[in-house]
Design a protein around this motif. Structure first.
Motif, PDB file in Angstrom:
ATOM      1  N   GLU A  88      -3.005  11.898   0.128  1.00  0.00           N
ATOM      2  CA  GLU A  88      -2.745  12.083   1.552  1.00  0.00           C
ATOM      3  C   GLU A  88      -2.570  13.573   1.855  1.00  0.00           C
ATOM      4  N   ARG A 102       0.041  -7.522  -3.105  1.00  0.00           N
ATOM      5  CA  ARG A 102      -0.430  -8.277  -1.933  1.00  0.00           C
ATOM      6  C   ARG A 102      -0.660  -9.720  -2.374  1.00  0.00           C
ATOM      7  N   ARG A 150     -11.875  -0.980   8.871  1.00  0.00           N
ATOM      8  CA  ARG A 150     -10.765  -0.993   7.916  1.00  0.00           C
ATOM      9  C   ARG A 150      -9.683  -1.997   8.319  1.00  0.00           C
ATOM     10  N   GLU A 176      -2.691 -12.156  -2.131  1.00  0.00           N
ATOM     11  CA  GLU A 176      -4.051 -12.498  -1.707  1.00  0.00           C
ATOM     12  C   GLU A 176      -4.584 -13.622  -2.577  1.00  0.00           C
ATOM     13  N   GLU A 226       0.875  -1.174   0.000  1.00  0.00           N
ATOM     14  CA  GLU A 226       0.000   0.000   0.000  1.00  0.00           C
ATOM     15  C   GLU A 226       0.911   1.223   0.000  1.00  0.00           C
ATOM     16  N   TYR A 241      -5.464   3.809  11.431  1.00  0.00           N
ATOM     17  CA  TYR A 241      -6.542   4.808  11.441  1.00  0.00           C
ATOM     18  C   TYR A 241      -6.970   5.228  12.842  1.00  0.00           C
ATOM     19  N   THR A 273       0.446   4.422   1.813  1.00  0.00           N
ATOM     20  CA  THR A 273       0.458   5.420   2.881  1.00  0.00           C
ATOM     21  C   THR A 273       1.764   5.400   3.686  1.00  0.00           C
ATOM     22  N   GLN A 319      -6.407  -8.803  -7.191  1.00  0.00           N
ATOM     23  CA  GLN A 319      -5.193  -9.241  -7.871  1.00  0.00           C
ATOM     24  C   GLN A 319      -4.024  -9.222  -6.899  1.00  0.00           C
ATOM     25  N   THR A 354     -15.388  -2.829  -2.965  1.00  0.00           N
ATOM     26  CA  THR A 354     -14.853  -1.577  -2.411  1.00  0.00           C
ATOM     27  C   THR A 354     -13.920  -0.936  -3.435  1.00  0.00           C
TER      28      THR A 354
HETATM   29  P1  HAM Z   1      -7.022  -0.348   1.117  1.00  0.00           P
HETATM   30  O1  HAM Z   1      -8.442  -0.335   1.523  1.00  0.00           O
HETATM   31  O2  HAM Z   1      -6.194  -1.493   1.582  1.00  0.00           O
HETATM   32  O3  HAM Z   1      -6.407   1.010   1.645  1.00  0.00           O
HETATM   33  O4  HAM Z   1      -6.894  -0.243  -0.446  1.00  0.00           O
HETATM   34  C1  HAM Z   1      -7.533   0.784  -1.160  1.00  0.00           C
HETATM   35  C2  HAM Z   1      -8.222   0.217  -2.379  1.00  0.00           C
HETATM   36  O5  HAM Z   1      -7.304  -0.531  -3.176  1.00  0.00           O
HETATM   37  C3  HAM Z   1      -9.327  -0.784  -2.062  1.00  0.00           C
HETATM   38  O6  HAM Z   1     -10.530  -0.107  -1.746  1.00  0.00           O
HETATM   39  C4  HAM Z   1      -9.445  -1.526  -3.384  1.00  0.00           C
HETATM   40  O7  HAM Z   1     -10.225  -0.786  -4.316  1.00  0.00           O
HETATM   41  C5  HAM Z   1      -8.008  -1.544  -3.871  1.00  0.00           C
HETATM   42  N1  HAM Z   1      -7.409  -2.873  -3.583  1.00  0.00           N
HETATM   43  C6  HAM Z   1      -6.909  -3.315  -2.416  1.00  0.00           C
HETATM   44  N2  HAM Z   1      -6.449  -4.565  -2.546  1.00  0.00           N
HETATM   45  C7  HAM Z   1      -6.655  -4.937  -3.830  1.00  0.00           C
HETATM   46  C8  HAM Z   1      -6.403  -6.131  -4.607  1.00  0.00           C
HETATM   47  N3  HAM Z   1      -5.799  -7.181  -4.072  1.00  0.00           N
HETATM   48  N4  HAM Z   1      -6.764  -6.142  -5.908  1.00  0.00           N
HETATM   49  C9  HAM Z   1      -7.367  -5.067  -6.475  1.00  0.00           C
HETATM   50  N5  HAM Z   1      -7.626  -3.915  -5.800  1.00  0.00           N
HETATM   51  C10 HAM Z   1      -7.275  -3.859  -4.499  1.00  0.00           C
HETATM   52  C11 HAM Z   1      -5.106   1.377   1.502  1.00  0.00           C
HETATM   53  O8  HAM Z   1      -4.323   0.820   0.784  1.00  0.00           O
HETATM   54  C12 HAM Z   1      -4.762   2.628   2.256  1.00  0.00           C
HETATM   55  N6  HAM Z   1      -3.335   2.926   2.035  1.00  0.00           N
HETATM   56  C13 HAM Z   1      -5.651   3.785   1.831  1.00  0.00           C
HETATM   57  C14 HAM Z   1      -5.344   5.057   2.552  1.00  0.00           C
HETATM   58  C15 HAM Z   1      -4.615   6.086   2.064  1.00  0.00           C
HETATM   59  N7  HAM Z   1      -5.713   5.372   3.768  1.00  0.00           N
HETATM   60  C16 HAM Z   1      -5.239   6.557   4.078  1.00  0.00           C
HETATM   61  N8  HAM Z   1      -4.561   6.996   3.056  1.00  0.00           N
END
Ligand code: HAM
Length: 421
Positions: free
Chosen positions: A132, A114, A259, A116, A84, A264, A86, A123, A281
């Motif tokens: 941010e 990731r 989350r 997953e 991610e 957070y 952040t 993916q 999401t």
């Molecule tokens: P997150 O909810 O883990 O937040 O990821 C944000 C978005 O990335 C998810 O809502 C989803 O749309 C997309 N996403 C996550 N994992 C996958 C995956 N395996 N495949 C496809 N899309 C994916 C964060 O990453 C935090 N850093 C957000 C944040 C920024 N919070 C504060 N600042």
């Protein structure tokens, strides 16, 4: 024949048709980000593993089982492909003293990784645009980021996305709630699935996120964190909700939204659609006022979100976005002289910002006209030997019968402008 090497599970190519939507999305989001005065920061894809262990949290799925980590054999560094953005952005802000002159609003984009389970919309390499804001504690900054997202969905024509919102209070609120929740789950232990049993004492809040149908009734009756947060956190949240009401942005208060990342506090939210099955999401975020100091910086309030680009592209794909990045004009040309004339005209029109596709295959007239049609251009220029000799071209509206006219070379631009206006 040599052995075919295939792509890795969960890692995908982006086909040209999909890339068109991607570029449309990026152009739209970049222009919205400009409107809100966010500045782009470039961040590395590889960071030290410790950054994510401290930043994202040891009890999270990401750190527990999803990171691509390895030890660099050349210098024994512990490295990780960023899961991610952040944590890396916070590291960059601290390292570059980017809040030295006051609050700063940043965004980044690129691949995240990731490990997953792969399914539609999930993916192992996926892409985010992350946003941010550092140094801003007022709820209006949480609100502004939500307004930005709401504006973005409108600009993209995406209507079926709902905002789910919650406040998880400050760390002391969460610590008190944790104890209450553990007691509640202990009282209902028979109903906890294996995953929930495992998380009971380490991360009971994450149990609230479970989608297991057999646990839903029990989870819906669990004590609610938002009802036991401090007065300051409550005022912050009420003010955020009031601002969203003032701007007519609808939201659903989601008691169980906590989350999946540990940083957070107070505001958390997700934008969710029913159009993508279980991976609905499309964006998530919230406030993280303690992360900068946790990663070695001075106390700095912050909030942000990230958008999952592939999921947005899936939504855009289901809309018929005809005309997206199609050429304005397709030039059919027959023979070497016609080809060089075609290139000459194409270059001069590109000077005037037209998008032009020139046929380079030298196929028959009929086959070139078919290609022109398939390109989705509205206009075809036709250049044969006759046109070379007479210093003219044929201009045809591809979707109108009998629209073909002959136009002198020197008049092409004027004619084209009058056709388009
Ligand atoms: P997150 O909810 O883990 O937040 O990821 C944000 C978005 O990335 C998810 O809502 C989803 O749309 C997309 N996403 C996550 N994992 C996958 C995956 N395996 N495949 C496809 N899309 C994916 C964060 O990453 C935090 N850093 C957000 C944040 C920024 N919070 C504060 N600042």
């Amino acid at each position: 024949m040599a052995k075919k090497i295939q792509s890795i599970k969960g890692f995908y190519d982006v086909a040209p048709e999909r890339q068109k939507l991607w570029r449309y999305f990026e152009a739209t989001v970049l222009s919205v980000l400009d409107q809100y005065h966010y500045q782009e920061i470039g961040l590395p894809i590889v960071e030290s593993t410790d950054l994510f262990i401290s930043g994202v949290g040891t009890q999270t799925d990401i750190v527990e089982k999803e990171m691509y980590s390895w030890i660099d054999p050349l210098n024994s560094d512990n490295l990780t492909l960023r899961p991610e953005g952040t944590a890396g952005c916070v590291r960059a802000v601290i390292e570059g003293s980017l809040t030295y002159n006051g609050p700063t609003k940043l965004f980044y984009r690129g691949p995240m990784f990731r490990h997953e389970n792969v399914q539609k919309g999930r993916q192992r390499q996926f892409h985010q645009i992350g946003v941010e804001a550092f140094g801003l504690s007022d709820p209006s900054s949480d609100a502004e980021q939500i307004l930005l997202l709401s504006r973005l969905w409108k600009a993209l024509g995406l209507t079926n996305i709902t905002l789910e919102l919650n406040s998880i209070g400050d760390p002391a609120d969460r610590e008190a709630y944790r104890k209450v929740l553990i007691t509640y789950f202990e009282d209902n232990k028979a109903e906890l699935d294996e995953d929930a049993q495992r998380r009971l004492y380490d991360n009971p809040l994450r149990i609230l996120d479970s989608k297991n149908p057999s646990m839903q009734d029990m989870l819906n009756s669990a004590p609610k964190l938002r009802e036991s947060i401090s007065a300051e956190a409550r005022t912050h949240f009420d003010s955020l909700c009031q601002t969203l009401d003032n701007h007519g942005v609808p939201y659903i208060l989601s008691d169980r939204l906590v989350r999946g990342l540990d940083y957070y506090n107070r505001t958390v939210y997700e934008w969710v659609t029913k159009d993508l099955g279980s991976q609905g999401t499309v964006a998530g975020g919230g406030r993280y006022d303690y992360l900068v100091e946790k990663l070695g910086g001075v106390t700095t309030p912050a909030c942000g979100f990230a958008i999952g680009i592939e999921r947005i592209i899936l939504l855009l794909e289901s809309k018929a976005l005809d005309g997206l990045m199609n050429p304005d004009i397709y030039i059919v040309n027959l023979g070497d002289e016609a080809r060089s004339k075609a290139l000459m005209i194409a270059e001069s029109l590109r000077d005037h910002h037209y998008n032009i596709a020139v046929n380079m295959e030298g196929a028959s007239f009929k086959s070139q006209m078919k290609k022109a049609d398939k390109s989705h251009a509205n206009i075809a220029f036709i250049i044969g030997e006759d046109e070379v000799e007479k210093k003219c071209i044929q201009i045809k509206l591809l979707r109108e019968e009998g629209s073909q006219v002959s136009v002198k070379d020197k008049d092409v631009l004027t004619h084209l402008t009058s056709m388009i206006n």
